[in-house]
Scaffold this active site. Sequence first.
Site, PDB file in Angstrom:
ATOM      1  N   ASP A 185       0.740  -1.114   0.008  1.00 19.86           N
ATOM      2  CA  ASP A 185       0.094   0.040   0.031  1.00 19.86           C
ATOM      3  C   ASP A 185       0.760   1.088  -0.111  1.00 19.86           C
ATOM      4  O   ASP A 185       1.807   1.384   0.707  1.00 19.86           O
ATOM      5  CB  ASP A 185      -0.864  -0.094   1.133  1.00 19.86           C
ATOM      6  CG  ASP A 185      -1.727   1.071   1.499  1.00 19.86           C
ATOM      7  OD1 ASP A 185      -2.943   0.783   0.532  1.00 19.86           O
ATOM      8  OD2 ASP A 185      -1.763   2.039   2.065  1.00 19.86           O
ATOM      9  N   GLU A 213      14.089 -15.574  -0.397  1.00 15.67           N
ATOM     10  CA  GLU A 213      14.527 -16.607   0.550  1.00 15.67           C
ATOM     11  C   GLU A 213      13.310 -17.739   0.366  1.00 15.67           C
ATOM     12  O   GLU A 213      13.386 -19.077   0.524  1.00 15.67           O
ATOM     13  CB  GLU A 213      14.238 -16.362   1.866  1.00 15.67           C
ATOM     14  CG  GLU A 213      15.618 -15.400   2.293  1.00 15.67           C
ATOM     15  CD  GLU A 213      15.522 -14.886   3.519  1.00 15.67           C
ATOM     16  OE1 GLU A 213      14.517 -15.256   4.333  1.00 15.67           O
ATOM     17  OE2 GLU A 213      16.081 -14.022   3.895  1.00 15.67           O
TER      18      GLU A 213
HETATM   19  C1  NOJ Z   1      -4.333   3.164  -0.792  1.00 15.57           C
HETATM   20  C2  NOJ Z   1      -5.366   2.314  -0.643  1.00 15.57           C
HETATM   21  O1  NOJ Z   1      -5.874   1.654  -1.733  1.00 15.57           O
HETATM   22  C3  NOJ Z   1      -6.518   3.046   0.170  1.00 15.57           C
HETATM   23  O2  NOJ Z   1      -7.987   2.421   0.081  1.00 15.57           O
HETATM   24  C4  NOJ Z   1      -6.128   3.684   1.338  1.00 15.57           C
HETATM   25  O3  NOJ Z   1      -7.102   4.469   1.738  1.00 15.57           O
HETATM   26  C5  NOJ Z   1      -4.818   4.116   1.249  1.00 15.57           C
HETATM   27  N1  NOJ Z   1      -3.972   3.656   0.639  1.00 15.57           N
HETATM   28  C6  NOJ Z   1      -4.290   4.194   2.740  1.00 15.57           C
HETATM   29  O4  NOJ Z   1      -3.810   3.164   3.439  1.00 15.57           O
END
Ligand code: NOJ
Length: 514
Positions: free
Chosen positions: A196, A237
């Site tokens: 993310d 790994e």
């Molecule tokens: C990207 C994620 O896809 C989204 O849903 C989220 O709100 C933000 N990052 C923060 O984690």
Amino acid sequence: MTMQWWRDAVIYQVYPRSFADGDGDGVGDIAGIRARLGHLRDLGVDAIWMSPWYPSPMADAGYDVSDFRDIDPVFGTLGEAEALIAEAHEAGIRIIIDIVPNHISSEHPWFKAALESETAPERDYFWFRKSQNMPTNWIGEFGGTAWTKIGEDTWYLHLFTPEQPDLNWEHPEVQREFESILRFWFDRGADGIRIDSAALLFKDTALPEVVDGEPHPFHDLDAVHDVYRSWRRIAEEYEDRALIGEVWMPDVERFTNYLRPDELHAAFNFDFLGCAWDPYLMRSCIQRTLDAHARVGAPPTWVLSNHDVTRHVTRYGRTDTTFSFENNLDGTPVDLELGTRRARAAALLTLSLPGSAYIYQGEELGLWENENIEPNQIQDPMYARRGHTRDGCRVPLPWSGDEPPYGFTAGTPWLPQPAEWKDRTVQAQTGDPTSMLELYRSAIGLRVFKDQAFAWLDRGEGVLAWTRGTDFACVLNLSEAPVPLPEHRDILLASSPLDGDLLPSDTAVWLRLR
Ligand code: NOJ
């Protein structure tokens, strides 16, 4: 020998809250996913990416994680997650889990300890600053300021909501913890990690102001690449594990830096996702993607939708078919018939370009954005800060029956489903050769060309066409008039009926050439 499955896989994004509910509380869960695994097997996908399922106060639908080594009770238990991984593997489906390294929940024990005492070691895992005024002019990714004040003169940084404090990636303990989390999930059979906000981790420690037209001091700092090099070593790994980055980056060159041979295996192609439904722009976006990825030897990815963006049936039915968070098109007129027609053609496009293709749950059913959610039902924290909600693409899936909740739950779905979705259920579409679902099933089943060489085929203005190997071609008519097909032996699949021998506008076809 490594399979490098991620290079040409079809990967299906499961958004657990909205896939299927096993316990009747109106929120999807692991029991629901296990019960519906057959849908994914029948669809023929190679892997599932699970959006976060960890314990979370759900300030941002689970992207505010309070424990990376467990499962939120609303979704089930760790034992159920392990059972799902095992059952998916038995069905020949790999599992990618979602890791959120930029921030954690304000309810995570680290942040709680950091708040308790200024001298707690955890204080340094975050960005606390003492100052009378807000430390910088940074605007968060959801809009609004990126700092929250605690006490008299102390602030902490959060690029998303105040419930998502940013971690300080300069700190070795933060780095060590995430390496351990990766191992935790790889040990439990996860085949991949979706990362993310992958470009945000490091901040300029001098905390300079944001200046218009200059790179943000919290985006794409070079130090982030060392983290992904160490994650790549960990992935290696194990056998055949993939790291897939959520990297929003207008500069394609800097984007592909994340995909150098010792960094991530793949990253979402948002350049393509945001591109207008236009022959020149699409072709140049595809070419730009292929060139940039070839430079680093990484597989391109093709993404039409996800849980953050307006569903593409809706986008492609508007006059302005682009997507960006800055350009809010909510509520502007939509021609759903046109959007659906284009979405069908887009499926044949994305599933026949070289690389891997992502399907966001419900896209295979032709779902559109639900733009009729009452403000008091909206749960997305972006809504309050930006006036745009992502909930419209997060509506629970319709499985069967003629009315909501369409077999999603025995209770009340956490977001309302449109009455018009009775024709969009898995049940209604199964066996109907004209349905979106059968189009996806057929297309995924026909991808035998997926390791064959790509070459453009010149079919004149407004037409995108390419071959894979010597036998296969995809032709997409983005012009306004029907066009002739190239010489072929068979028509394998067409996104809409042909007009005699002609390919109508907004239609794609897969051909066997000889
Ligand atoms: C990207 C994620 O896809 C989204 O849903 C989220 O709100 C933000 N990052 C923060 O984690």
